[in-house]
Design an enzyme around this catalytic site. Sequence first.
Site, PDB file in Angstrom:
ATOM      1  N   ARG A  91      37.415  42.048  31.285  1.00 11.59           N
ATOM      2  CA  ARG A  91      38.053  42.370  32.604  1.00 11.59           C
ATOM      3  C   ARG A  91      39.128  41.213  32.571  1.00 11.59           C
ATOM      4  NH1 ARG A  91      38.719  44.583  37.647  1.00 11.59           N
ATOM      5  NH2 ARG A  91      39.433  42.913  38.793  1.00 11.59           N
ATOM      6  N   CYS A 115      31.767  46.782  35.096  1.00 13.05           N
ATOM      7  CA  CYS A 115      31.104  45.470  35.061  1.00 13.05           C
ATOM      8  C   CYS A 115      29.742  45.475  35.883  1.00 13.05           C
ATOM      9  CB  CYS A 115      31.918  44.296  35.352  1.00 13.05           C
ATOM     10  SG  CYS A 115      31.208  42.769  35.332  1.00 13.05           S
ATOM     11  N   ARG A 120      34.974  46.487  40.340  1.00 15.76           N
ATOM     12  CA  ARG A 120      36.061  45.570  39.966  1.00 15.76           C
ATOM     13  C   ARG A 120      37.462  46.272  40.057  1.00 15.76           C
ATOM     14  NH1 ARG A 120      33.795  40.570  36.405  1.00 15.76           N
ATOM     15  NH2 ARG A 120      35.477  39.549  37.802  1.00 15.76           N
ATOM     16  N   PRO A 121      37.766  46.735  41.074  1.00 15.78           N
ATOM     17  CA  PRO A 121      39.008  47.580  40.897  1.00 15.78           C
ATOM     18  C   PRO A 121      40.176  46.677  40.854  1.00 15.78           C
ATOM     19  CG  PRO A 121      38.415  47.023  43.342  1.00 15.78           C
ATOM     20  CD  PRO A 121      37.063  46.503  42.406  1.00 15.78           C
ATOM     21  N   ASP A 123      43.383  47.611  42.300  1.00 11.25           N
ATOM     22  CA  ASP A 123      44.261  48.106  43.308  1.00 11.25           C
ATOM     23  C   ASP A 123      45.293  47.226  43.695  1.00 11.25           C
ATOM     24  OD1 ASP A 123      41.876  47.251  44.384  1.00 11.25           O
ATOM     25  OD2 ASP A 123      42.664  47.888  46.234  1.00 11.25           O
ATOM     26  N   LEU A 124      44.864  45.932  43.871  1.00  9.91           N
ATOM     27  CA  LEU A 124      45.830  44.859  44.374  1.00  9.91           C
ATOM     28  C   LEU A 124      46.810  44.202  43.255  1.00  9.91           C
ATOM     29  CD1 LEU A 124      43.063  42.934  46.488  1.00  9.91           C
ATOM     30  CD2 LEU A 124      44.779  43.995  47.361  1.00  9.91           C
ATOM     31  N   ASP A 306      30.669  32.563  41.117  1.00 17.13           N
ATOM     32  CA  ASP A 306      30.150  32.360  39.607  1.00 17.13           C
ATOM     33  C   ASP A 306      29.032  31.072  39.665  1.00 17.13           C
ATOM     34  OD1 ASP A 306      31.949  33.984  38.933  1.00 17.13           O
ATOM     35  OD2 ASP A 306      33.250  32.664  37.992  1.00 17.13           O
ATOM     36  N   ILE A 328      31.420  37.936  47.377  1.00 16.96           N
ATOM     37  CA  ILE A 328      32.626  38.459  46.491  1.00 16.96           C
ATOM     38  C   ILE A 328      32.198  39.452  45.820  1.00 16.96           C
ATOM     39  CG2 ILE A 328      34.153  37.588  44.926  1.00 16.96           C
ATOM     40  CD1 ILE A 328      34.353  35.933  47.333  1.00 16.96           C
TER      41      ILE A 328
HETATM   42  C1  UD1 Z   1      37.933  36.211  38.637  1.00 17.41           C
HETATM   43  C2  UD1 Z   1      37.001  35.540  37.801  1.00 17.41           C
HETATM   44  C3  UD1 Z   1      35.690  35.731  37.899  1.00 17.41           C
HETATM   45  C4  UD1 Z   1      35.248  35.240  39.536  1.00 17.41           C
HETATM   46  C5  UD1 Z   1      36.153  35.891  40.394  1.00 17.41           C
HETATM   47  C6  UD1 Z   1      35.869  35.634  41.966  1.00 17.41           C
HETATM   48  C7  UD1 Z   1      38.338  35.471  35.845  1.00 17.41           C
HETATM   49  C8  UD1 Z   1      38.609  35.878  34.201  1.00 17.41           C
HETATM   50  N1  UD1 Z   1      37.241  35.801  36.131  1.00 17.41           N
HETATM   51  O1  UD1 Z   1      37.691  37.521  38.465  1.00 17.41           O
HETATM   52  O2  UD1 Z   1      34.854  34.560  37.104  1.00 17.41           O
HETATM   53  O3  UD1 Z   1      33.775  35.737  39.505  1.00 17.41           O
HETATM   54  O4  UD1 Z   1      37.378  35.627  39.984  1.00 17.41           O
HETATM   55  O5  UD1 Z   1      36.300  34.287  41.897  1.00 17.41           O
HETATM   56  O6  UD1 Z   1      39.184  34.571  36.007  1.00 17.41           O
HETATM   57  N2  UD1 Z   1      39.323  43.143  44.193  1.00 17.41           N
HETATM   58  C9  UD1 Z   1      39.779  44.185  44.943  1.00 17.41           C
HETATM   59  N3  UD1 Z   1      40.817  44.648  44.273  1.00 17.41           N
HETATM   60  C10 UD1 Z   1      41.579  44.333  43.181  1.00 17.41           C
HETATM   61  C11 UD1 Z   1      41.139  42.922  42.691  1.00 17.41           C
HETATM   62  C12 UD1 Z   1      40.121  42.595  43.209  1.00 17.41           C
HETATM   63  O7  UD1 Z   1      39.301  44.840  45.769  1.00 17.41           O
HETATM   64  O8  UD1 Z   1      42.515  44.629  42.648  1.00 17.41           O
HETATM   65  C13 UD1 Z   1      38.012  42.429  44.763  1.00 17.41           C
HETATM   66  C14 UD1 Z   1      36.953  42.454  43.769  1.00 17.41           C
HETATM   67  O9  UD1 Z   1      36.230  43.660  43.667  1.00 17.41           O
HETATM   68  C15 UD1 Z   1      36.016  41.245  44.244  1.00 17.41           C
HETATM   69  C16 UD1 Z   1      37.099  40.308  45.043  1.00 17.41           C
HETATM   70  O10 UD1 Z   1      38.365  41.164  45.174  1.00 17.41           O
HETATM   71  O11 UD1 Z   1      35.126  41.845  45.323  1.00 17.41           O
HETATM   72  C17 UD1 Z   1      37.507  39.144  44.356  1.00 17.41           C
HETATM   73  O12 UD1 Z   1      37.777  39.483  42.846  1.00 17.41           O
HETATM   74  P1  UD1 Z   1      38.962  38.794  42.129  1.00 17.41           P
HETATM   75  O13 UD1 Z   1      39.156  37.305  42.790  1.00 17.41           O
HETATM   76  O14 UD1 Z   1      40.080  39.549  41.598  1.00 17.41           O
HETATM   77  O15 UD1 Z   1      38.199  38.364  40.944  1.00 17.41           O
HETATM   78  P2  UD1 Z   1      38.663  38.292  39.409  1.00 17.41           P
HETATM   79  O16 UD1 Z   1      40.062  37.750  39.311  1.00 17.41           O
HETATM   80  O17 UD1 Z   1      38.634  39.703  38.566  1.00 17.41           O
END
Ligand code: UD1
Length: 420
Positions: A91, A115, A120-121, A123-124, A306, A328
């Site tokens: 990821r 995952c 774990r999209p 889009d953002l 986490d 989350i």
């Molecule tokens: C990072 C951490 C992970 C931790 C998570 C939240 C790393 C390598 N991993 O993952 O260990 O659990 O932060 O603290 O640093 N989301 C969207 N669209 C997107 C991106 C995210 O909807 O484009 C949503 C996700 O599905 C989730 C939320 O936003 O519900 C937070 O995710 P995000 O902060 O992006 O997690 P990661 O950065 O992938």
Amino acid sequence: MDSLLIKGGVPLHGEVTISGAKNAVLPILAATLLTPEECVIRNVPDLSDVKFMGKILESLGAEVALDGDTMTVKSGRLKGVGDYELIRKMRGSICILGPLLARLHKAKVSLPGGCVIGARPVDLHLKGLKALGAKIKIESGYVTATAPKLIGGDIFLGGRVGPTVLGTANIMMAATLAEGITIIESAACEPEVVDLAEFLNAMGARIHGAGGPTITITGVKELHGAQHAVIPDRIEAATFAIVAAVTKGEVTLNNVRAEHLQAVLDKLRDAGVKWERRGTSLLVKGARRLKPVDVTTLPYPGFPTDVQAQMMVLMALAPGISIITERIFEARFMHVPELGRLGAEISVEGPSAIVKGGAPLSGAPVMASDLRASAALVIAGLVAKGTTQVHRIYHLDRGYEKIDEKLRALGARVERVPGE
Ligand code: UD1
């Protein structure tokens, strides 16, 4: 596949040194792609995810060398297409997209795989890059981003459940080389974002406000090589603090930034656990009798998702009802049935787990499903009566440096059993 054999019931005592943060080092390694000059990263944890990121950088043409806990990366000539299979597996690798696009004006990266902890999209991430002027195409499992020139802009990065950590990292990295000023609103405030910003600024970037919800990046023409020491891993520290608490031991955690752990330490205190800050160390003493607590996971500075699984073990041992609500990653309760095998009484109702604490745990064979769930099973095994065998610990090796050795040094009876 290796497994861990744990004989529970020993209070842990002694000192443990916390390693560099996995979630900080991965984006920092991606950031080394932004310059052709050499970057030297220290306090790099010995984790399979880090080695994996090294391989991804090599597959893009970078020279990577690891000497102890120091990783040197020189991304002289780069290819804009990452190895599909390598990237798909991790990821964290999505954060090479921003730096590659900024440096080469075109990047093709496979979409990170699914995952078990939920959807774990990305889009953002893509929304942010588009706001900087990139054209995005998704085809045959790849994201292709092109931008002859990135141009700074105002970007709102808040999603359905709040900010995105790696999304903020990705856009911040891309914006360092964009023309003009980029303002990220609803940016993730995690310490790992701040660490990345500090490294980028050492490379010559102009970033202000990291650690808060508004980050301003003034684009520069180029970045240069830099040195950086990665922050200590707050999730590993929280895990060892919970280990000390539930085994009724007394453990000093060295190389800790306690200010990054406030939400966890606050809940531990509510649960009756005593702790004391001593400079960069933290002394944690187990409580004779744990008290139930309610926890909701939230973006930083809230309680980290986490640490949810590990905290659930503490709740299972505290007589009374505790409720843990996951805000989350909605499907992050894979550890619940496995903890049930050890005797924990937990039921899941939507985004909440209701924990009826106080029942004694007894050892059993269990299966690790993801990184932090594995840590929870190990903690439960350390308390359970008898022997617990945690299978599929490759998850654990992704994010905890030498966890079996560190636990043994504290007196735990833990043995790694090589798999066939
Ligand atoms: C990072 C951490 C992970 C931790 C998570 C939240 C790393 C390598 N991993 O993952 O260990 O659990 O932060 O603290 O640093 N989301 C969207 N669209 C997107 C991106 C995210 O909807 O484009 C949503 C996700 O599905 C989730 C939320 O936003 O519900 C937070 O995710 P995000 O902060 O992006 O997690 P990661 O950065 O992938």
